[in-house]
Design a protein around this motif. Structure first.
Motif, short mmCIF file in Angstrom:
data_model
loop_
_atom_site.label_atom_id
_atom_site.label_comp_id
_atom_site.label_asym_id
_atom_site.label_seq_id
_atom_site.Cartn_x
_atom_site.Cartn_y
_atom_site.Cartn_z
N THR A 149 48.70 69.64 46.21
CA THR A 149 47.51 70.47 46.32
C THR A 149 47.07 70.90 44.94
O THR A 149 47.88 71.35 44.13
N LEU A 150 45.78 70.75 44.68
CA LEU A 150 45.17 71.14 43.41
C LEU A 150 44.53 72.51 43.60
O LEU A 150 43.70 72.69 44.50
N ILE A 151 44.93 73.48 42.77
CA ILE A 151 44.43 74.85 42.89
C ILE A 151 43.67 75.20 41.61
O ILE A 151 44.19 75.00 40.51
N ASP A 152 42.44 75.72 41.75
CA ASP A 152 41.63 76.03 40.57
C ASP A 152 41.97 77.41 40.00
O ASP A 152 42.81 78.13 40.53
N ARG A 153 41.28 77.78 38.93
CA ARG A 153 41.58 79.04 38.23
C ARG A 153 41.32 80.28 39.08
O ARG A 153 41.81 81.35 38.77
N ARG A 154 40.55 80.15 40.14
CA ARG A 154 40.28 81.28 41.03
C ARG A 154 41.25 81.34 42.22
O ARG A 154 41.09 82.16 43.11
N GLY A 155 42.22 80.43 42.22
CA GLY A 155 43.19 80.40 43.29
C GLY A 155 42.73 79.67 44.54
O GLY A 155 43.36 79.75 45.58
N ARG A 156 41.63 78.92 44.42
CA ARG A 156 41.11 78.18 45.57
C ARG A 156 41.57 76.73 45.53
O ARG A 156 41.72 76.15 44.46
N ARG A 157 41.73 76.18 46.72
CA ARG A 157 42.10 74.76 46.82
C ARG A 157 40.93 73.91 46.34
O ARG A 157 39.83 74.00 46.86
N ALA A 158 41.20 73.05 45.36
CA ALA A 158 40.17 72.17 44.80
C ALA A 158 40.37 70.73 45.22
O ALA A 158 39.54 69.87 44.92
N GLY A 159 41.47 70.43 45.90
CA GLY A 159 41.73 69.07 46.36
C GLY A 159 43.15 68.95 46.86
O GLY A 159 43.98 69.84 46.64
N ALA A 160 43.42 67.86 47.55
CA ALA A 160 44.77 67.61 48.07
C ALA A 160 44.92 66.12 48.37
O ALA A 160 43.92 65.43 48.62
N THR A 161 46.14 65.64 48.32
CA THR A 161 46.43 64.25 48.64
C THR A 161 47.90 64.14 49.02
O THR A 161 48.66 65.10 48.88
N LEU A 162 48.28 62.96 49.50
CA LEU A 162 49.68 62.65 49.79
C LEU A 162 50.14 61.58 48.81
O LEU A 162 49.38 60.67 48.47
N SER A 163 51.40 61.67 48.38
CA SER A 163 51.93 60.66 47.47
C SER A 163 52.17 59.35 48.22
O SER A 163 52.48 59.34 49.41
N ALA A 164 52.04 58.26 47.49
CA ALA A 164 52.22 56.92 48.04
C ALA A 164 53.72 56.59 48.14
O ALA A 164 54.57 57.39 47.75
N GLU A 165 54.03 55.39 48.62
CA GLU A 165 55.42 54.96 48.77
C GLU A 165 56.19 55.04 47.46
O GLU A 165 57.39 55.33 47.46
#
Length: 96
Positions: free
Chosen positions: A28-44
Motif C-alpha cells: 500500500t502506498l500512503i501519501d504525506r497526508r496519510g491517505r492511500r495513494a495506491g495498492a498492488t499485490l506482489s508477483a510470484e
C-alpha cells in the motif's frame, strides 16, 4: 517483475527475512497526508510496481499472510524514473 519500462513511481521486490520472494504480499502506498495513494499485490517473484500521483514523500507498507508487516519511507522526485525499493518482511510470523 512488473514495470519493465519507465515508471513514475516505486518498484522492487518483497522479500522474507531469509531473502526469498514473497508472492501475493499487499503493498500500500500512503501519501504525506496519510491517505492511500495506491495498492498492488506482489508477483510470484516478489516483484511489485506502483505509480505515484505526484512527487514527494510516501510510505510503502507491505503485509503478507504468515509474516509481520513492514513499512518504509521513500521520496519520489516526480520524474519518469522509478525509485527501486525492496521491502523486507521481518522474520516474526503473525497468525490469525
Amino acid at each position: 517483475m512488473p514495470g519493465a519500462g519507465p515508471l513514475r513511481g516505486f518498484r522492487g521486490r518483497v522479500l522474507a527475512a531469509d531473502g526469498t520472494p514473497v508472492a501475493g504480499a499487499r503493498i500500500t502506498l500512503i501519501d504525506r497526508r496519510g491517505r492511500r495513494a495506491g495498492a498492488t499485490l506482489s508477483a510470484e517473484d516478489g516483484g511489485y510496481a506502483l505509480t505515484v500521483p505526484a512527487s514527494g514523500p510516501y510510505v510503502l507498507a507491505a503485509q503478507a499472510a504468515g509474516h509481520a508487516p513492514h513499512a518504509s519511507a521513500a521520496t519520489h522526485a516526480g520524474d519518469d524514473h522509478p525509485v527501486e525499493l525492496n521491502l523486507s518482511l521481518p522474520g516474526g510470523t503473525v497468525t490469525a
